[in-house]
Design an enzyme around this catalytic site. Structure first.
Site, PDB file in Angstrom:
ATOM      1  N   LYS A 116      47.314  43.912  48.061  1.00  0.00           N
ATOM      2  CA  LYS A 116      46.398  43.079  48.871  1.00  0.00           C
ATOM      3  C   LYS A 116      46.076  43.704  50.224  1.00  0.00           C
ATOM      4  O   LYS A 116      45.055  43.412  50.828  1.00  0.00           O
ATOM      5  CB  LYS A 116      46.981  41.675  49.031  1.00  0.00           C
ATOM      6  CG  LYS A 116      47.289  40.974  47.716  1.00  0.00           C
ATOM      7  CD  LYS A 116      46.097  40.973  46.777  1.00  0.00           C
ATOM      8  CE  LYS A 116      46.483  40.446  45.420  1.00  0.00           C
ATOM      9  NZ  LYS A 116      45.465  40.766  44.379  1.00  0.00           N
ATOM     10  N   GLU A 287      40.832  38.331  48.253  1.00  0.00           N
ATOM     11  CA  GLU A 287      41.337  39.171  47.164  1.00  0.00           C
ATOM     12  C   GLU A 287      40.179  39.578  46.260  1.00  0.00           C
ATOM     13  O   GLU A 287      39.118  38.965  46.294  1.00  0.00           O
ATOM     14  CB  GLU A 287      42.326  38.383  46.283  1.00  0.00           C
ATOM     15  CG  GLU A 287      43.518  37.864  47.025  1.00  0.00           C
ATOM     16  CD  GLU A 287      44.421  36.977  46.155  1.00  0.00           C
ATOM     17  OE1 GLU A 287      45.259  36.285  46.736  1.00  0.00           O
ATOM     18  OE2 GLU A 287      44.296  36.971  44.914  1.00  0.00           O
ATOM     19  N   ARG A 291      39.578  41.673  36.598  1.00  0.00           N
ATOM     20  CA  ARG A 291      39.596  41.230  35.189  1.00  0.00           C
ATOM     21  C   ARG A 291      38.487  40.223  34.975  1.00  0.00           C
ATOM     22  O   ARG A 291      37.908  39.714  35.947  1.00  0.00           O
ATOM     23  CB  ARG A 291      40.940  40.555  34.896  1.00  0.00           C
ATOM     24  CG  ARG A 291      41.094  39.273  35.686  1.00  0.00           C
ATOM     25  CD  ARG A 291      42.401  38.529  35.451  1.00  0.00           C
ATOM     26  NE  ARG A 291      42.396  37.237  36.100  1.00  0.00           N
ATOM     27  CZ  ARG A 291      42.751  37.019  37.370  1.00  0.00           C
ATOM     28  NH1 ARG A 291      43.129  38.026  38.120  1.00  0.00           N
ATOM     29  NH2 ARG A 291      42.696  35.818  37.908  1.00  0.00           N
ATOM     30  N   VAL A 294      39.138  33.275  33.745  1.00  0.00           N
ATOM     31  CA  VAL A 294      39.093  32.108  32.837  1.00  0.00           C
ATOM     32  C   VAL A 294      37.734  31.422  32.953  1.00  0.00           C
ATOM     33  O   VAL A 294      37.115  31.051  31.961  1.00  0.00           O
ATOM     34  CB  VAL A 294      40.221  31.115  33.196  1.00  0.00           C
ATOM     35  CG1 VAL A 294      40.064  29.802  32.431  1.00  0.00           C
ATOM     36  CG2 VAL A 294      41.585  31.729  32.952  1.00  0.00           C
ATOM     37  N   ARG A 337      39.377  22.717  32.872  1.00  0.00           N
ATOM     38  CA  ARG A 337      40.413  23.375  32.082  1.00  0.00           C
ATOM     39  C   ARG A 337      41.275  22.315  31.390  1.00  0.00           C
ATOM     40  O   ARG A 337      41.922  21.506  32.047  1.00  0.00           O
ATOM     41  CB  ARG A 337      41.307  24.228  32.980  1.00  0.00           C
ATOM     42  CG  ARG A 337      40.568  25.367  33.649  1.00  0.00           C
ATOM     43  CD  ARG A 337      41.550  26.353  34.226  1.00  0.00           C
ATOM     44  NE  ARG A 337      40.902  27.360  35.046  1.00  0.00           N
ATOM     45  CZ  ARG A 337      41.492  28.471  35.455  1.00  0.00           C
ATOM     46  NH1 ARG A 337      42.775  28.691  35.130  1.00  0.00           N
ATOM     47  NH2 ARG A 337      40.855  29.366  36.192  1.00  0.00           N
TER      48      ARG A 337
HETATM   49  C1  MV4 Z   1      44.663  31.793  52.610  1.00  0.00           C
HETATM   50  C2  MV4 Z   1      44.554  30.415  52.949  1.00  0.00           C
HETATM   51  C3  MV4 Z   1      44.254  30.070  54.270  1.00  0.00           C
HETATM   52  N1  MV4 Z   1      44.114  31.032  55.208  1.00  0.00           N
HETATM   53  N2  MV4 Z   1      44.509  32.718  53.567  1.00  0.00           N
HETATM   54  C4  MV4 Z   1      46.059  31.176  48.106  1.00  0.00           C
HETATM   55  C5  MV4 Z   1      46.072  32.115  46.960  1.00  0.00           C
HETATM   56  C6  MV4 Z   1      45.357  33.304  47.381  1.00  0.00           C
HETATM   57  N3  MV4 Z   1      44.087  33.363  46.669  1.00  0.00           N
HETATM   58  C7  MV4 Z   1      45.113  33.177  48.833  1.00  0.00           C
HETATM   59  N4  MV4 Z   1      45.370  31.796  49.153  1.00  0.00           N
HETATM   60  C8  MV4 Z   1      45.114  31.297  50.383  1.00  0.00           C
HETATM   61  N5  MV4 Z   1      44.943  32.185  51.355  1.00  0.00           N
HETATM   62  C9  MV4 Z   1      44.254  32.354  54.857  1.00  0.00           C
HETATM   63  N6  MV4 Z   1      44.124  33.285  55.803  1.00  0.00           N
HETATM   64  C10 MV4 Z   1      44.733  29.461  51.928  1.00  0.00           C
HETATM   65  C11 MV4 Z   1      45.031  29.906  50.666  1.00  0.00           C
HETATM   66  C12 MV4 Z   1      45.232  28.864  49.670  1.00  0.00           C
HETATM   67  C13 MV4 Z   1      44.299  28.706  48.663  1.00  0.00           C
HETATM   68  C14 MV4 Z   1      43.228  29.577  48.558  1.00  0.00           C
HETATM   69  C15 MV4 Z   1      42.308  29.344  47.559  1.00  0.00           C
HETATM   70  C16 MV4 Z   1      42.449  28.282  46.679  1.00  0.00           C
HETATM   71  C17 MV4 Z   1      43.520  27.457  46.769  1.00  0.00           C
HETATM   72  C18 MV4 Z   1      44.469  27.645  47.758  1.00  0.00           C
HETATM   73  C19 MV4 Z   1      45.563  26.795  47.863  1.00  0.00           C
HETATM   74  C20 MV4 Z   1      46.478  27.000  48.844  1.00  0.00           C
HETATM   75  C21 MV4 Z   1      46.309  28.038  49.758  1.00  0.00           C
END
Ligand code: MV4
Length: 454
Positions: A116, A287, A291, A294, A337
């Site tokens: 990451k 991110e 791939r 879903v 889903r």
């Molecule tokens: C974050 C965030 C808030 N601020 N980054 C969760 C999984 C990964 N995709 C990154 N995630 C998050 N990163 C910052 N700087 C909140 C989350 C997050 C989240 C992101 C997308 C969908 C659902 C989530 C649930 C909890 C936290």
């Protein structure tokens, strides 16, 4: 074009890939564990090979067995689906070394996006907006504290080897930083064997917006619009939709153009998803998934493009079959889903499907590999199907989804269908007003209200 594709997966995605292969006139090889001998993808494939006992590590993750299945059947390509080995760079390399094409990006790009910190550096270099935070990893708590002071609290400490919510710790004040840092470090070491950490400004109420892209592996990329995946529970997506209720045409083409150009200049090959948090009108890269996801049918419904078909063509060196100007977005799509889980406790509910009657009609798609009498094995994840509904606009789509959910019969096990029947009539969902925390707040509120789960 490939003569024979081995599908290194199971369940609904194996069936989905098999369908694209058949429509392209490509022979198919199904691989399965002993628990999946009666699976639909095995029945419908031209050939099938048992690759081991039920545990994924002995079957669907067993690279030598899958390679042997390629040798035995003469498959000249492998489609990994999602999960399992779909983002395993070593698997991609081993296949290439054995002259079997991996239908996906290069091992190098899988590796970059799997780290990451590297992914974020690459995104920034390519002009994609990122979350403010550390420039790369932070070596210790002092360095983390310095960054937090610069970007302001709250901050999120994330594991470089994490992703999908694993290995993240919030520090809301300077006092919380030492514990958060130490815990994140220990968890990253334990979970991933890699304790590299980075720091980001914590965004409090964002939406989760992902952009679907295709790269031809040479120098061009196209974007296929966004999917709003904010309705999640414990980092498991539940309901995805496109277009997002909060993204307008200007924002879509702005961020879509940036991402498409980035994918082109990276020389990325195949399908990918660039994940953002969206808050106060701004996109923040978090991110990139290398791939097929879903929820890809949401994009297929609004663009009319078969993403697996495109993946196969690109891997066979034929490039992308259209240009950006040919991509149009029609209407609205929602995916629910369907998991074999209790709709209140989300406890897994494997077992035999007594009655199965999927909905139909205009704009209704059910991607599932289950059937009446099918016995859901307890060894794999609980997804048993996806209900994807399309309408000319969100209002029509929601009405059609409600009707389709009412028609859907799955007896003998518990499923998440009742949860969607509640969501589709919830006024905040109807209004499209929800963020990444909405579902968990709603579910815990219903626990409090009833003093029991759900
Ligand atoms: C974050 C965030 C808030 N601020 N980054 C969760 C999984 C990964 N995709 C990154 N995630 C998050 N990163 C910052 N700087 C909140 C989350 C997050 C989240 C992101 C997308 C969908 C659902 C989530 C649930 C909890 C936290």
């Amino acid at each position: 074009m490939f003569g024979k594709i081995l599908i290194a997966n199971r369940g609904e995605i194996a069936l989905r890939v098999l369908r694209a292969c058949k429509e392209l006139g490509i022979a198919t090889v199904a691989v399965h564990s002993t628990a999946d001998e009666d699976a639909m993808h095995v029945r419908l494939a031209d050939e099938s090979v048992c690759i081991g006992p039920p545990p994924a590590r002995d079957s669907y993750l067993n690279i030598p067995q899958i390679l042997a299945a390629c040798e035995i059947t003469g498959a000249d390509a492998v489609h990994p689906g999602y999960g399992f080995l779909s983002e395993n760079a070593r698997f991609a390399e081993i296949l290439e070394a054995h002259k079997v094409a991996f239908i996906g990006p290069s091992a190098e790009h899988i590796r970059i996006m799997g780290d990451k910190i590297e992914a974020k550096k690459t995104a920034e270099r390519l002009g994609i907006p990122i979350v403010p935070g550390s420039d790369g990893g932070v070596a210790n708590e002092i360095a983390a504290r310095k960054i937090a002071a610069e970007v302001g609290y709250p901050v999120l400490i994330k594991a470089a080897a994490g992703g999908g919510g694993k290995g993240m710790k919030v520090a809301r004040t300077p006092d919380e930083l030492p514990d958060a840092f130490a815990t994140a470090r220990a968890e990253a070491r334990a979970s991933f064997g890699d304790d590299a950490l980075y720091v980001e400004k914590y965004l409090g109420k964002p939406r989760h917006i992902e952009i679907q892209v295709l790269g031809d592996g040479k120098n061009s990329g196209v974007h296929l619009g966004e999917r709003d995946c904010s309705l999640q529970r414990r980092h498991q997506k539940v309901w995805e939709e496109g277009p997002s209720p909060v993204i307008d045409e200007e924002a879509r083409s702005r961020i879509g153009g940036v991402v498409a150009d980035a994918v082109g200049s990276l020389g990325y090959s195949g399908a990918g998803t660039v994940e953002f948090l969206f808050e106060n009108g701004e996109f923040y890269f978090i991110e990139m998934n290398t791939r097929l996801q879903v929820e890809h049918p949401v994009t297929e419904a609004i663009t009319g493009i078969d993403l697996v078909n495109e993946q196969i063509r690109i891997a066979a060196g034929r490039g992308i079959s259209f240009g950006q100007d040919a991509v149009t977005f029609e209407g609205h799509a929602i995916e629910c889903r369907i998991n074999a889980e209790d709709p209140r406790t989300f406890a897994a509910s494997p077992g035999r499907i007594a009655n199965y009657h999927p909905p139909g009609g205009l704009g209704v798609r059910v991607d599932s590999a289950v059937y009446q009498g099918y016995r859901i094995p307890p060894f794999y994840d609980s997804l048993i199907g996806k209900l994807i509904v399309h309408g000319r606009d969100r209002t029509e789509c929601m009405m059609r989804l409600r009707r389709a959910l009412d028609e859907f019969v799955i007896d003998g096990i518990r499923t998440t269908i009742p949860l969607f029947r509640d969501l589709v009539v919830d006024e905040e969902i109807v209004a499209g007003q929800y963020d990444i925390h909405w579902l968990e707040k709603r579910l815990s509120a219903s626990v409090d209200a009833h003093g029991r789960t759900g």
